[in-house]
Enzyme design. Sequence first.
Site, short mmCIF file in Angstrom:
data_model
loop_
_atom_site.label_atom_id
_atom_site.label_comp_id
_atom_site.label_asym_id
_atom_site.label_seq_id
_atom_site.Cartn_x
_atom_site.Cartn_y
_atom_site.Cartn_z
CB CYS A 189 -1.10 -0.05 1.26
SG CYS A 189 -2.30 -1.28 0.86
CB CYS A 331 11.06 3.68 -5.84
SG CYS A 331 11.29 3.14 -4.79
#
Length: 364
Positions: A189, A331
């Site tokens: 998530c 990222c």
Amino acid sequence: MEAPFTPDEVRRYSRHLILPEFGARGQKKLKAAKVLVVGAGGLGSPAALYLAAAGIGTLGLVDFDEVDVSNLQRQVLHGTPDVGRPKVDSAQDRLTALNPHVQVRVHRERLTRENARALFADYDVVLDGTDTFATRYLINDACVLSGKLNVSASVFRFEGQVSVFAAKGGPCYRCLYPEPPPPGLVPSCGEGGVLGVVPGIVGTIQAAEALKVVAGIGEPLIGRLLSFDALEMRFQQFKVKRRADCPVCGDAPTIRELVDYEAFCGVTLPEVPQVSADWLRARLGAVTLLDVREPGEREIEDLPGSLSIPLGQLEARFGELPTGVDLVVFCRVGERSARAVSLLRKVGFERAFNLEGGLAKWSE
């Protein structure tokens, strides 16, 4: 005969007590029950709140993390003043304030194969509110081996699912998912996002299933998987059968002890050279930046001048990258970029480095 409830409990649980299908008998079962919630986050928050409000006698919480401001969009056990506190401490305060008749036990530790069975031994039912495959398999196997019901749920983006595993004669999580997905295929998530209300809905269903199995009412989701899609506001059910060849709950189980779940799921990140946010900040403009997130993520936060190649496309696009330069890959939190650096170094990009902690650390 002594009354089983105090006057305050009678008033507090009055809406339960007047239910013909539930009544005093069901409430007594809740009061005598011991339920463990693994994870005090998006799923554990609504589940624990409703279990405490319902009058579960002993409610345990396992979590090793601290409250972060990014949690507050969905983890309703915690508030802004709790940022930086251990989640179990924040949760204990909230749950005790909600219902002082419930004994709240906190276990501030990471669930591992070394402690899982010992923790589960003191409880009747376990709720899995975790968000990694390694921990889900660990909870499943520990429940099967310990003879505990596993009320399992998961959420991702706009969807969720709930089932009850490890019941006698019923399937376990491995019957549904014999093998984990390849590493990196399903982001967490934290990487993929989740609509805040989704774990609220799914976690509440999880609590309802736990109350049903404790009270012995209704038809729990044993042998059924309930799927929820918030975008279409649609529920679907799928049958899940126990597999005779399941390695943990089958007719001839081969798993009799808890295994190395990080290795089983292949989630151990490769060890690659890393650079810190401070190192990069001092060298901006002198290094090449590579963003391996999905294009939509760049709209939220970006490093100017960076190249963009999503991790899933990297192997097909090595030729677009400059050679002979320092290449810093990033990222959101440093997981996908670590895998990217490992790939790059294997094909000759010897000056590729991972940005430690990703953009989350950079922003701090």
